[in-house]
Design an enzyme around this catalytic site. Structure first.
Site, PDB file in Angstrom:
ATOM      1  N   GLY A   1      20.855 -23.547 -34.846  1.00 34.05           N
ATOM      2  CA  GLY A   1      19.921 -22.556 -34.357  1.00 34.05           C
ATOM      3  C   GLY A   1      19.235 -21.861 -35.521  1.00 34.05           C
TER       4      GLY A   1
ATOM      5  N   HIS B   1      11.929 -28.580 -30.083  1.00 28.65           N
ATOM      6  CA  HIS B   1      11.910 -28.354 -31.542  1.00 28.65           C
ATOM      7  C   HIS B   1      11.523 -29.604 -32.334  1.00 28.65           C
ATOM      8  CE1 HIS B   1      16.049 -29.733 -31.147  1.00 28.65           C
ATOM      9  NE2 HIS B   1      16.546 -28.540 -30.869  1.00 28.65           N
TER      10      HIS B   1
ATOM     11  N   GLY C   1      10.643 -22.312 -41.894  1.00 30.32           N
ATOM     12  CA  GLY C   1      10.597 -22.914 -43.210  1.00 30.32           C
ATOM     13  C   GLY C   1      11.843 -23.685 -43.588  1.00 30.32           C
ATOM     14  N   PHE C   2      12.885 -23.610 -42.780  1.00 30.86           N
ATOM     15  CA  PHE C   2      14.128 -24.346 -43.022  1.00 30.86           C
ATOM     16  C   PHE C   2      14.225 -25.575 -42.122  1.00 30.86           C
ATOM     17  CE2 PHE C   2      15.431 -19.852 -43.938  1.00 30.86           C
ATOM     18  CZ  PHE C   2      15.506 -19.997 -45.310  1.00 30.86           C
ATOM     19  N   HIS C   3      13.904 -25.396 -40.844  1.00 32.05           N
ATOM     20  CA  HIS C   3      14.011 -26.504 -39.890  1.00 32.05           C
ATOM     21  C   HIS C   3      12.946 -27.573 -40.130  1.00 32.05           C
ATOM     22  CE1 HIS C   3      16.749 -23.849 -37.728  1.00 32.05           C
ATOM     23  NE2 HIS C   3      17.109 -24.894 -36.998  1.00 32.05           N
TER      24      HIS C   3
ATOM     25  N   ASN D   1      13.157 -31.875 -35.311  1.00 29.76           N
ATOM     26  CA  ASN D   1      14.598 -31.669 -35.389  1.00 29.76           C
ATOM     27  C   ASN D   1      15.331 -32.403 -34.280  1.00 29.76           C
ATOM     28  OD1 ASN D   1      13.517 -28.638 -36.487  1.00 29.76           O
ATOM     29  ND2 ASN D   1      15.016 -29.723 -37.709  1.00 29.76           N
ATOM     30  N   ALA D   2      16.411 -33.110 -34.653  1.00 32.85           N
ATOM     31  CA  ALA D   2      17.277 -33.823 -33.705  1.00 32.85           C
ATOM     32  C   ALA D   2      16.508 -34.853 -32.887  1.00 32.85           C
ATOM     33  CB  ALA D   2      17.999 -32.831 -32.790  1.00 32.85           C
TER      34      ALA D   2
ATOM     35  N   HIS E   1      16.778 -33.931 -28.670  1.00 29.97           N
ATOM     36  CA  HIS E   1      18.096 -34.418 -29.101  1.00 29.97           C
ATOM     37  C   HIS E   1      18.262 -35.884 -28.691  1.00 29.97           C
ATOM     38  CE1 HIS E   1      19.942 -30.718 -30.688  1.00 29.97           C
ATOM     39  NE2 HIS E   1      19.156 -30.107 -29.811  1.00 29.97           N
TER      40      HIS E   1
ATOM     41  N   ASP F   1      14.384 -20.582 -31.339  1.00 32.95           N
ATOM     42  CA  ASP F   1      15.731 -21.166 -31.295  1.00 32.95           C
ATOM     43  C   ASP F   1      16.747 -20.158 -31.818  1.00 32.95           C
ATOM     44  OD1 ASP F   1      17.564 -23.149 -30.651  1.00 32.95           O
ATOM     45  OD2 ASP F   1      17.354 -24.224 -32.542  1.00 32.95           O
TER      46      ASP F   1
END
Length: 391
Positions: A317, A223, A256-258, A226-227, A202, A282
């Site tokens: 999440g 992750h 498959g989304f993140h 992401n972020a 993040h 997550d």
């Protein structure tokens, strides 16, 4: 008079066994007092050993999830007690997770203190699957807040650091996600020295800053993609640092989304070793439940078509379990099954420095394993040689 201790032996036979390194056929997994005694020939089993016939099945190391916000209808942010942690662990055991870090998303100082106290109680109670805690925030970057409440994000001060350092030795593993924008290299060094695995996440930091924090002891990246600042052609960003630095592990959400599968494949091919990319879910409270939504820090989260989002569409999440994640990287990305399994077991164990206890099925390690069908459907989950879930 000396008390005698009965050694409890059992053997799992008939399965094709993956020990975390190689596959074994025509062998038995021998368990003694909750640990792995070895993988032996059937004819080498002693008389009187209790056997479990797993013919036609796969026997693999239990999954280790280092980022689990909730499960079974419970979020750690909403329920900081032993029963809440037990519910989360049991929900994920249904999908092969044998060790996890319940994860506290950015919250108040008091909520964090309650979560740490609950974790200490959970360890004392021997909650199956409980490994320690992951504190994701509140010392993050507002610019890369994701679903974290910006009103609760703040710099790490002396009181925060003292509260965290007081956790030394309290858990088998402890992780904190922090951003350089709200922590110092000196704080990272202190946390690392006290046993924390510090994860960079993040954050909008550049490559050079991430390198400085890695040099101070940061060990993982939260992750991947992401972020965080992306890989650019003039500024490699956090993504570039994670892939370039061989001493940085990185978690990745495999739903498959993140992260697009193409980007996942590129990252896996590009990652410098010896550190690796490992799977995290997550996961939120929806796993193992029929929830259609829930609230986080007073904001409504919506569940639909495998995604969890805030009202504005921001991903909040993930709605995926570890077995589904293993299937995804194996079937969608085309990774060999053994490598997909390592991403869910051996590599997270290495990242947390618990490889001498978990992550592989080698002599002396905890007897945490999963039995699956050849088509990767759940059969049963075992923690410390005891069955905790049976499909």
């Amino acid at each position: 008079m000396t008390a005698t201790h009965a050694i409890i032996r059992k053997a799992v036979t008939g399965a094709r066994i993956f020990d975390g390194q190689t596959w074994h056929a025509g062998k038995a997994l021998l368990v003694e007092d909750g640990t792995i005694a070895g993988i032996v020939g059937i004819n080498d089993l002693l008389d009187g050993v209790e056997t479990l016939d797993a013919s036609g099945q796969l026997l693999v190391p239990g999954f280790i999830d280092l980022q689990v916000n909730g499960g079974g209808g419970v979020m750690l942010n909403d329920r900081q007690d032993v029963d809440g942690i037990r519910t989360i662990c049991a929900a994920h055991a249904q999908f092969g997770t044998t060790a996890l870090l319940p994860t506290l998303i950015t919250d108040t100082f008091d909520i964090r203190a309650k979560a740490i106290a609950a974790g200490i109680e959970a360890k004392a109670a021997g909650v199956p699957g409980f490994l320690g805690l992951h504190l994701e925030g509140p010392h993050l970057s507002i610019a890369r807040k994701g679903a974290h409440d910006p009103a609760l994000i703040r710099p790490m001060d002396a009181a925060d650091l003292d509260a965290l350092l007081a956790c030394k030795g309290a858990f088998d593993a402890m992780m904190i996600t922090a951003a350089p924008e709200n922590t110092t290299v000196e704080q990272v060094a202190s946390l690392t020295a006290s046993g924390f695995v510090v994860s960079i996440g993040h954050t909008d930091s550049g490559y050079a800053t991430v390198v400085a924090y890695a040099d101070a002891g940061a060990r993982t990246v939260t992750h991947l993609f992401n972020a965080m600042s992306p890989l650019g052609h003039r500024e490699p960003g956090v993504v570039g640092a994670a892939l370039d630095r061989g001493d940085l592990f990185a978690g990745i959400i495999a739903d498959g989304f993140h992260v697009d599968p193409v980007s996942m494949g590129i990252a896996l091919r590009a990652k410098a070793g010896p550190s690796r990319i490992f799977i995290v879910t997550d996961a939120m409270s929806t796993i193992g439940s029929d929830q259609t939504g829930f609230t986080l820090n007073g904001r409504e989260i919506f569940r639909k078509d495998g995604r969890l989002t805030l009202a504005d569409g921001t991903l909040a999440g993930a709605d995926i379990d570890m077995l589904s994640s293993v299937r995804f990287v194996h079937e969608r990305l085309g990774l060999p099954l053994d490598e997909a399994l390592r991403m869910a077991s051996a590599y997270p164990a290495d990242a947390m420095r618990i490889e001498e206890r978990k992550g592989r099925l080698l002599p002396g390690l905890d007897a945490d394993f999963v039995l699956m069908s050849q088509s990767l459907d759940m059969v049963s989950t075992w923690i410390g040689g005891a069955c905790v879930f049976e499909a």
